[in-house]
Design a protein around this motif. Structure first.
Motif, PDB file in Angstrom:
ATOM      1  N   PHE A   1       0.833  -1.203   0.000  1.00 40.65           N
ATOM      2  CA  PHE A   1       0.000   0.000   0.000  1.00 40.65           C
ATOM      3  C   PHE A   1       0.868   1.254   0.000  1.00 40.65           C
TER       4      PHE A   1
ATOM      5  N   TRP B   1      -2.263  -5.321  -9.776  1.00 41.72           N
ATOM      6  CA  TRP B   1      -1.920  -6.466  -8.925  1.00 41.72           C
ATOM      7  C   TRP B   1      -1.007  -7.439  -9.660  1.00 41.72           C
TER       8      TRP B   1
ATOM      9  N   LEU C   1      -8.741  -5.836  -7.924  1.00 44.49           N
ATOM     10  CA  LEU C   1      -9.441  -5.034  -6.927  1.00 44.49           C
ATOM     11  C   LEU C   1      -9.381  -5.707  -5.557  1.00 44.49           C
ATOM     12  N   PHE C   2      -9.617  -7.026  -5.566  1.00 45.03           N
ATOM     13  CA  PHE C   2      -9.658  -7.774  -4.317  1.00 45.03           C
ATOM     14  C   PHE C   2      -8.304  -7.716  -3.604  1.00 45.03           C
TER      15      PHE C   2
ATOM     16  N   SER D   1      -7.412  -4.291  -2.314  1.00 49.68           N
ATOM     17  CA  SER D   1      -8.124  -3.916  -1.090  1.00 49.68           C
ATOM     18  C   SER D   1      -7.562  -4.668   0.115  1.00 49.68           C
TER      19      SER D   1
ATOM     20  N   CYS E   1      -4.440  -5.300   0.549  1.00 51.04           N
ATOM     21  CA  CYS E   1      -3.258  -4.518   0.927  1.00 51.04           C
ATOM     22  C   CYS E   1      -3.666  -3.295   1.744  1.00 51.04           C
ATOM     23  N   VAL E   2      -4.727  -2.605   1.266  1.00 50.20           N
ATOM     24  CA  VAL E   2      -5.213  -1.443   2.002  1.00 50.20           C
ATOM     25  C   VAL E   2      -5.659  -1.871   3.393  1.00 50.20           C
ATOM     26  N   LEU E   3      -6.294  -3.035   3.466  1.00 46.38           N
ATOM     27  CA  LEU E   3      -6.748  -3.551   4.755  1.00 46.38           C
ATOM     28  C   LEU E   3      -5.558  -3.753   5.703  1.00 46.38           C
TER      29      LEU E   3
END
Lengths: 330, 285
Positions: free
Chosen positions: A115, A224, B15-16, B19, B21-23
């Motif tokens: 991130f 990704w 996307l999954f 997200s 990673c953001v989590l």
């Protein structure tokens, strides 16, 4: 630092001036010889300290090493009256809690590192990394205070009953939910090593050249796919280094773990049960010990030192190699 | 049709995973916020003047404070700094100005490893070489242990901040006919002074909260400061003692003490961050 240069000072008495000049010249040459050597000595002190610690611990522990022999790492009885000193529970606890801590911390840290280096806009990046790294600055005794007063009741009231309800058929989650023990210690350790693994692996990811990412994106890969097939493999060894560095920290952590692990010599995979680690055993028993039991505790410290040394050397070499690639390629 | 579906699938996976990673980042950030929240809320609630002016009371009694321990921590941190700062700075100067690449990487490497040595091991080491020969726990031994913890921090930050001083400045000084040592002392070190100071502060922040190396070197002392060769109390040790006790008054004081320590440590690291970011933009311009 603001010395006025004697050479430039004007003196009416030329003879006096000459003497002064010679003096300052001598002083200058003296310092010129002294300074590099003195600084070298100090650098030497820093470098030699490790060896000195190793030697002192070895000498202090030598009697214990000789008398205890192999039962030190194979026996689980610690009985000063009978003179049996087995440190297996402490070694077991250290390995178990560190492993579990890595299990929890690594996914979260890698997510956070990806991130920070690949997704976040630069403003968010700075604030987020500052907050994450802040926890590395909090003294471990204070994390332990939070652990014993907040996390332990929370684990006992919510997490552990919930775990034993859903996963109670596994031997790991079948014990009495007291809040203290291996699981809580591992959570505390995970919290403490997340900032280390995150910041190290962010550095590693950052040193992956942008051309690699751009090439992948130009081929039509999603973000990704770029990360998983190019960025992560490129930083492979550095990421392993970051994990091992976290491991090194987890192995030696003392205060925070000592406060939540329960301090009992158990060898069990029941994660709700209390246990001990090498560091917490030393911290809690060194004071009351004497004679051979104290020497054995020093032997334990020596074991911890050597493990930490090996782990850190491997980690540093891996991280160093991974981030060096960038500086060479510009 | 098939292609469209595959693309959709790839985007979904993308996307999954992103997200997730953001989590991960959110988890890391929220843990810090929750912990700091508890420390601030509980700490402020029990903060009062008694904490600084009074000495400790036994369990079961009301009131009392941490005066002796606060003084003890200040003494230990100062002594530790006195031992570690000169050696650390000079070692850093050597690494940046005088060393050869091979020696440098060896010293740098050992300094990094030294920073990773478990602090309880440092405590046992100092116990063996100082406490036992002197037959007494002492402030001296405790500050030596803290100095060992602080040393690599100071050495590495000094080196890094001196490397930020541009070589052109050193060369300009040498071109004026100044000797080498003078160029180091009058040009390179003053140029790096804020960075060096930041490194020292970072080291202070690091050792102010250290507990494990103090347990069997400082031991603790209920009667306040009695001299350098006598046991001495320190805030982190008192927080430890209070935190694990069942006494409510002690626990409250542990939170308040933790609040004071954390504020100091965070204040320093914030300041250091601010200074070093300012310096980096300056040298880049």
């Amino acid at each position: 630092m603001n010395m006025s240069d004697d050479d430039l000072s004007t003196s009416k008495d030329s003879n006096k001036h000459k003497v002064k000049k010679i003096n300052s010249h001598l002083i200058s040459r003296f310092i010129a010889g002294l300074l590099p050597n003195f600084t070298r000595f100090c650098a030497f002190v820093v470098a030699i300290l490790l060896l000195f610690i190793l030697i002192v611990l070895f000498i202090e522990a030598w009697d214990a090493i000789r008398i205890n022999g192999w039962s030190f790492i194979t026996s689980s009885t610690w009985d000063p009256v009978k003179g049996i000193y087995g440190a297996l529970p402490a070694i077991f606890g250290t390995l178990l809690t560190s492993f579990l801590a890595l299990l929890i911390a690594v996914p979260a840290s890698f997510g956070a590192a990806i991130f920070l280096s690949e997704i976040a806009p630069s403003k968010v990046k700075n604030i987020a990394s500052f907050i994450i790294e802040m926890i590395a600055a909090i003294p471990s005794v204070i994390i332990g205070l939070w652990g014993i007063r907040v996390l332990v009741p929370f684990m006992a009231d919510f997490i552990q009953p919930w775990l034993s309800k859903i996963l109670g058929f596994l031997p790991f989650f079948s014990g009495q939910p007291t809040g203290y023990g291996f699981l809580t210690s591992s959570v505390i350790l995970a919290i403490m090593i997340i900032p280390i693994i995150t910041s190290m692996s962010r550095e590693v990811l950052r040193s992956v050249p942008n051309s690699q990412r751009e090439a992948m994106l130009a081929l039509g890969a999603t973000k990704w796919e770029t990360i998983s097939r190019v960025v992560l493999p490129y930083g492979n060894s550095g990421l392993v280094g970051a994990i091992i560095l976290g491991l090194g920290r987890a192995l030696g952590e003392t205060m925070a773990v000592a406060m939540v692990i329960g301090n009992s010599p158990n060898i069990t995979f029941d994660l709700f049960s209390g246990g001990m680690t090498i560091a917490t055993k030393i911290a809690s028993e060194f004071g009351e010990s004497g004679g051979q039991s104290r020497e054995t505790l020093i032997e334990l410290a020596l074991v911890l030192f050597v493990i930490a040394l090996l782990v850190n050397v491997i980690a540093r070499l891996l991280v160093w190699r991974a981030t060096k690639v960038k500086t060479e390629k510009g | 049709m098939m292609f469209r579906f595959k693309l959709f699938l790839r985007k979904l996976v993308n996307l999954f995973m992103l997200s997730l990673c953001v989590l991960g980042a959110l988890i890391a950030i929220s843990v810090v916020c929750i912990m700091l929240g508890y420390i601030v809320v509980n700490g402020v609630a029990f903060l009062n003047l008694d904490l600084i002016t009074n000495t400790s009371v036994s369990a079961g009694e009301q009131g009392g404070g941490m005066r002796n321990e606060i003084i003890g921590t200040i003494i230990l941190v100062m002594l530790g700094s006195i031992l570690a700062v000169p050696i650390g700075i000079l070692a850093g100067v050597f690494l940046s100005e005088f060393g050869s690449p091979r020696i440098n990487s060896a010293v740098r490497f050992t300094a990094d490893i030294l920073a990773g040595v478990p602090s309880i091991v440092v405590g046992v080491f100092v116990y063996s070489i100082i406490v036992r020969p002197m037959h007494s726990f002492s402030a001296l031994a405790a500050s030596a242990a803290l100095a060992i913890v602080m040393l690599p921090v100071v050495a590495r930050t000094t080196e890094e901040s001196m490397r930020l001083v541009p070589d052109s400045l050193r060369e300009a000084a040498l071109a004026l006919g100044i000797t080498r040592w003078r160029a180091v002392v009058s040009v390179a070190i003053p140029g790096a002074l804020t960075g060096i100071a930041a490194g020292v502060m970072l080291g202070v922040a690091r050792i102010a909260g250290e507990t494990a190396p103090l347990l069997y070197t400082a031991l603790g002392n209920n009667y306040g400061f009695e001299g350098l060769t006598k046991p001495i109390g320190a805030m982190p040790m008192q927080i430890y003692r209070y935190a694990i006790s069942p006494d409510a008054n002690w626990q409250n004081q542990a939170w308040a003490g933790a609040f004071m320590l954390v504020m100091m440590v965070l204040f320093i690291s914030l300041g250091v961050r601010w200074i070093s970011s300012k310096r980096k933009t300056e040298t880049n311009n």
